[in-house]
Design a protein around this motif. Sequence first.
Motif: not given
Length: 462
Positions: A160-167, A415-422
Amino acid sequence: MFVLLQDVQKHSVHTLVFRSLKRTHDMFVSDHAKAVALDDQSYKMKMAVKMRAEYKPVLHMPVLKEGRERGPLHASDPYGQLGYPLPGALPHYLVTGTHPYPSAPGVALTAETQMQKMPFLNSGLLPRKAPTMPKPQWHPPWKLYRVISGHLGWVRSIAVEPGNQWFVTGSADRTIKIWDLASGKLKLSLTGHISTVRGVAVSTRSPYLFSCGEDKQVKCWDLEYNKVIRHYHGHLSAVYDLDLHPTIDVLVTCSRDATARVWDIRSKANVHTLSGHTNTVATVKCQSAEPQVVTGSHDTTIRLWDLVAGKTRATLTNHKKSVRALVLHPRQYTFASGSPDNIKQWKCPDGNFIQNLSGHNAIINTLAVNSDGVLVSGADNGTIHMWDWRTGYNFQRIHAAVQPGSLDSESGIFACVFDQSESRLITAEADKTIKVYKEDDTATEESHPVNWKPEILKRKRF
């Protein structure tokens, strides 16, 4: 006489033995609950041995005994054990000139801390309570709310990109796809790899995307022009994972050639080749604190690396099977590793073992953790387990159905990942889809109670 012998022989030896046993039992049954008489001499000898074994280094310190100072020691009792009171009347040490529990080295002493009474506790004499598992924090359950299709092969990696707009996702169809996080729509496809894309990472310091794959290639993409601007050559086999250092312009990759390599992003120089593993290095993580690089391998070990020297600072050998997943806690100075035998938690910087998280009996490919202490493990059989980080309690298990047209065997989580807002969890799966989960907003602790029972905490040390 003959008749009497006949009567005796009617009973078997087995019957006679048990009849004798019953008579003996009836004779001594009244003494069954009586305590063994205490022998004063043997008790004093036992106490003397315990005192010397456990407290020899501090026995010279002054002791208050029944309100009077302790007198001089006798030659026949050089350690003074025989004069100690029984456990019911434990004395106190007077510890002078130091704080019993200093908060930091060199803590200043005050009038209150110049003299401290410390109770004299003998751990060998006092009864010990069995450790109990602390009650886990309540976490709302997670539910599937979006399935994104578009890849033509297994989805192997996600970031996920740092701005949480896209992945971004990498797949076995050799493409990298960029998706809008809010809507789930495809924004861009990048082609260039000639084999499965196994790792992707988005830089927080520059508009760059990094990818690696089974074609031995490591690429740097400029997202302003959507093209490759750098290649990092050196790995001799498939590159399985990569990670960016959070504070310096360094990229670390790991490969099937049993090495991890440290690259200078700008100059493309191979700064270090981290050698020591004896099999495929499957996963790598970077952090700004020591150890700055952590690797997990199919040789069942985890290595903590000194980034400056390019050498191993610690090797963790507790796992018995391949380590395919690592995750660093976002707030605590700890990390976790995933293997088919157990998920294990470790303390930085030396890799001290904390606890096992047992129960996910499958090949664990990926781990993710958020600031609330929710640890997620994804496995080859399509199962996702949710854990409470602090206690290791498994509060939810998910097995999402595969998409129509896919085989049941194609239900692996790669693979799994939380977005920046979690608040959202994104998974990359073997049925060629990306699934997005979120917390159930309607759930409460009353409607979804923790099925927790206080029980003896069993923590394997290996």
